[in-house]
Design a protein around this motif. Structure first.
Motif, PDB file in Angstrom:
ATOM      1  N   UNK A   1       5.822  17.231  11.126  1.00  7.74           N
ATOM      2  CA  UNK A   1       5.615  17.986  12.363  1.00  7.74           C
ATOM      3  C   UNK A   1       6.751  18.970  12.606  1.00  7.74           C
ATOM      4  N   UNK A   2       6.473  19.978  13.472  1.00 10.36           N
ATOM      5  CA  UNK A   2       7.423  21.039  13.765  1.00 10.36           C
ATOM      6  C   UNK A   2       8.115  20.884  15.115  1.00 10.36           C
ATOM      7  N   UNK A   3       7.782  19.841  15.865  1.00 13.92           N
ATOM      8  CA  UNK A   3       8.398  19.604  17.176  1.00 13.92           C
ATOM      9  C   UNK A   3       8.789  18.129  17.265  1.00 13.92           C
ATOM     10  N   UNK A   4       9.799  17.813  18.057  1.00 11.90           N
ATOM     11  CA  UNK A   4      10.323  16.437  18.090  1.00 11.90           C
ATOM     12  C   UNK A   4       9.398  15.463  18.799  1.00 11.90           C
ATOM     13  N   UNK A   5       9.473  14.214  18.354  1.00 15.54           N
ATOM     14  CA  UNK A   5       8.700  13.143  18.972  1.00 15.54           C
ATOM     15  C   UNK A   5       9.590  12.289  19.872  1.00 15.54           C
ATOM     16  N   UNK A   6      10.905  12.466  19.762  1.00 17.29           N
ATOM     17  CA  UNK A   6      11.864  11.747  20.615  1.00 17.29           C
ATOM     18  C   UNK A   6      13.136  12.579  20.737  1.00 17.29           C
ATOM     19  N   UNK A   7      13.886  12.339  21.814  1.00 18.05           N
ATOM     20  CA  UNK A   7      15.125  13.081  22.045  1.00 18.05           C
ATOM     21  C   UNK A   7      16.075  12.264  22.902  1.00 18.05           C
ATOM     22  N   UNK A   8      17.355  12.350  22.566  1.00 18.61           N
ATOM     23  CA  UNK A   8      18.426  11.772  23.386  1.00 18.61           C
ATOM     24  C   UNK A   8      19.353  12.910  23.786  1.00 18.61           C
ATOM     25  N   UNK A   9      19.597  13.054  25.095  1.00 17.55           N
ATOM     26  CA  UNK A   9      20.365  14.171  25.625  1.00 17.55           C
ATOM     27  C   UNK A   9      21.555  13.667  26.425  1.00 17.55           C
ATOM     28  N   UNK A  10      22.647  14.422  26.377  1.00 13.74           N
ATOM     29  CA  UNK A  10      23.812  14.134  27.212  1.00 13.74           C
ATOM     30  C   UNK A  10      24.278  15.443  27.842  1.00 13.74           C
ATOM     31  N   UNK A  11      24.607  15.392  29.137  1.00 20.40           N
ATOM     32  CA  UNK A  11      24.933  16.591  29.899  1.00 20.40           C
ATOM     33  C   UNK A  11      26.362  16.552  30.421  1.00 20.40           C
ATOM     34  N   UNK A  12      26.911  17.737  30.619  1.00 19.60           N
ATOM     35  CA  UNK A  12      28.180  17.881  31.335  1.00 19.60           C
ATOM     36  C   UNK A  12      27.889  17.934  32.825  1.00 19.60           C
ATOM     37  N   UNK A  13      28.613  17.127  33.599  1.00 19.34           N
ATOM     38  CA  UNK A  13      28.522  17.137  35.057  1.00 19.34           C
ATOM     39  C   UNK A  13      29.879  17.536  35.605  1.00 19.34           C
ATOM     40  N   UNK A  14      29.944  18.472  36.561  1.00 24.43           N
ATOM     41  CA  UNK A  14      31.249  18.968  37.021  1.00 24.43           C
ATOM     42  C   UNK A  14      32.130  17.902  37.643  1.00 24.43           C
ATOM     43  N   UNK A  15      31.531  16.813  38.137  1.00 27.22           N
ATOM     44  CA  UNK A  15      32.329  15.742  38.713  1.00 27.22           C
ATOM     45  C   UNK A  15      32.664  14.644  37.730  1.00 27.22           C
ATOM     46  N   UNK A  16      32.291  14.828  36.472  1.00 30.66           N
ATOM     47  CA  UNK A  16      32.602  13.832  35.451  1.00 30.66           C
ATOM     48  C   UNK A  16      31.587  12.714  35.323  1.00 30.66           C
ATOM     49  N   UNK A  17      30.478  12.772  36.048  1.00 31.92           N
ATOM     50  CA  UNK A  17      29.455  11.733  35.949  1.00 31.92           C
ATOM     51  C   UNK A  17      28.803  11.762  34.568  1.00 31.92           C
ATOM     52  N   UNK A  18      28.351  10.615  34.124  1.00 29.56           N
ATOM     53  CA  UNK A  18      27.644  10.505  32.839  1.00 29.56           C
ATOM     54  C   UNK A  18      26.152  10.731  33.096  1.00 29.56           C
ATOM     55  N   UNK A  19      25.594  11.810  32.538  1.00 24.25           N
ATOM     56  CA  UNK A  19      24.188  12.155  32.751  1.00 24.25           C
ATOM     57  C   UNK A  19      23.503  12.177  31.395  1.00 24.25           C
ATOM     58  N   UNK A  20      22.506  11.302  31.204  1.00 27.50           N
ATOM     59  CA  UNK A  20      21.838  11.158  29.903  1.00 27.50           C
ATOM     60  C   UNK A  20      20.337  11.016  30.088  1.00 27.50           C
ATOM     61  N   UNK A  21      19.604  11.384  29.030  1.00 31.54           N
ATOM     62  CA  UNK A  21      18.142  11.281  29.031  1.00 31.54           C
ATOM     63  C   UNK A  21      17.668  10.667  27.725  1.00 31.54           C
ATOM     64  N   UNK A  22      16.657   9.812  27.830  1.00 31.82           N
ATOM     65  CA  UNK A  22      16.001   9.183  26.682  1.00 31.82           C
ATOM     66  C   UNK A  22      14.517   9.529  26.764  1.00 31.82           C
ATOM     67  N   UNK A  23      14.057  10.439  25.886  1.00 34.99           N
ATOM     68  CA  UNK A  23      12.652  10.846  25.852  1.00 34.99           C
ATOM     69  C   UNK A  23      12.010  10.282  24.580  1.00 34.99           C
ATOM     70  N   UNK A  24      10.787   9.760  24.702  1.00 36.22           N
ATOM     71  CA  UNK A  24      10.082   9.256  23.516  1.00 36.22           C
ATOM     72  C   UNK A  24       8.576   9.363  23.731  1.00 36.22           C
ATOM     73  N   UNK A  25       7.885   9.888  22.722  1.00 32.72           N
ATOM     74  CA  UNK A  25       6.433  10.070  22.767  1.00 32.72           C
ATOM     75  C   UNK A  25       5.697   8.920  22.080  1.00 32.72           C
ATOM     76  N   UNK A  26       6.411   7.877  21.657  1.00 31.76           N
ATOM     77  CA  UNK A  26       5.791   6.801  20.876  1.00 31.76           C
ATOM     78  C   UNK A  26       5.611   5.519  21.676  1.00 31.76           C
ATOM     79  N   UNK A  27       5.756   5.585  22.994  1.00 33.47           N
ATOM     80  CA  UNK A  27       5.642   4.396  23.832  1.00 33.47           C
ATOM     81  C   UNK A  27       4.250   3.792  23.737  1.00 33.47           C
TER      82      UNK A  27
END
Length: 308
Positions: A195-221
């Motif tokens: 396939x040409x597009x992802x089936x799952x993704x793990x993301x981490x973001x910068x937050x100006x206050x230093x908080x930990x911001x993360x995402x867990x995406x999955x199309x196989x549930x």
């Protein structure tokens, strides 16, 4: 107001058509689709033919996949029609920016809709977080692509977004409820071998206050679908479940319990009516920007092939 619905697929049948039929603002006056129709509504297979035959229809709602959407939206704007865009508003940021400029140049309304922002508890969650000190936010957005997009191979083609098709719903809520801007700092994208597009993704973001911001995406549930986010703050913990339909503060449910999508699309169409009446534009592209950054920055991993 008369409106034409373009693209009569699953989301149009399940959400757009019932929302329009129940709306005091809109009359579904025409559809355009290669195969789908709505009983009692004039059906066209050609968008150009519809625009020429029904000049009194001043608003079009586009429910097409993202890749062909720009051409339809540009043609509608050139014909003097207001445009409502199903999420994501386009296949690229550049084409969305171009559409907004076209609308402004012509004095027309254009609306990049994010239906998950209209979930029942998104506004209360935003209000609760407004004066809190965030320590972490974690999103779990896992669903079964076979259930929600049966046989729709386009979603795994280039431009189809893959797991970011539902994941962008989560990003639309995150960008709405957080009082501080965030930006992506790392990502891992899992691409099926075929396939040409992802089936799952793990993301981490910068937050100006230093908080930990993360995402867990999955199309196989499989089994129960999971659309939740938990915000841990110094002052307590907020949990949104069922795509933002339900909210808990320190474990206590807030307000009435809802099922997913309750009222989301009717609220979108009410907002579109207001934009048209006031000559307004709403093209918030932050969710799409985060998705685009994931493709720019993400580390690619190859996983087992996927077939419907």
């Amino acid at each position: 107001m008369d409106i034409a619905l373009i693209g009569i697929g699953k989301i149009a049948v399940d959400q757009h058509v019932p929302s329009l039929k129940g709306s005091p603002d809109w009359e579904l006056a025409a559809t355009v689709s290669r195969s789908g129709t709505v009983e009692g509504v004039e059906a066209f297979t050609s968008f150009t033919e519809m625009l020429e035959a029904r000049p009194e229809i001043r608003v079009v709602s586009l429910c097409l996949p993202p890749v062909p959407r720009f051409d339809y939206a540009a043609k509608a704007l050139a014909a003097g029609r207001h445009v409502m865009l199903e999420k994501p508003p386009g296949a690229t940021l550049a084409e969305c920016i171009a559409l907004e400029q076209m609308a402004r140049d012509r004095g027309l309304s254009i609306y990049a809709t994010w239906h998950s922002r209209e979930a029942d508890k998104v506004a209360p969650a935003k209000a609760w977080l407004a004066d809190k000190t965030l320590r972490s936010l974690h999103v779990t957005w896992r669903e079964d692509v076979r259930r929600w997009h049966p046989g729709q191979d386009w979603i795994f083609e280039a431009g189809g977004l893959g797991v970011f098709d539902p994941g962008i719903n989560a990003l639309s809520i995150v960008t709405e409820i957080l009082p501080d801007p965030i930006h992506l700092k790392s990502a891992t994208l899992s691409f099926p071998e075929n396939r040409q597009a992802p089936i799952a993704a793990d993301l981490a973001f910068h937050h100006p206050g230093g908080a930990r911001v993360t995402c867990d995406f999955d199309f196989r549930q499989q089994g129960e679908q999971t659309w939740s986010m938990e915000a841990r703050c110094e002052e307590g913990t907020l949990l949104l479940t069922n795509g933002g339909a339900n909210m808990y503060i320190d474990g206590a449910e807030q307000g009435e319990h809802h099922s997913g999508l309750d009222g989301e699309y009717p609220r979108l169409y009410a907002k579109m009516a207001e934009l048209v009446r006031k000559g307004g534009i709403d093209m918030d592209l932050r969710p799409l920007r985060h998705a685009a950054d994931a493709f720019l920055l993400g580390r690619r991993t190859v996983v087992e092939p996927f077939d419907f």
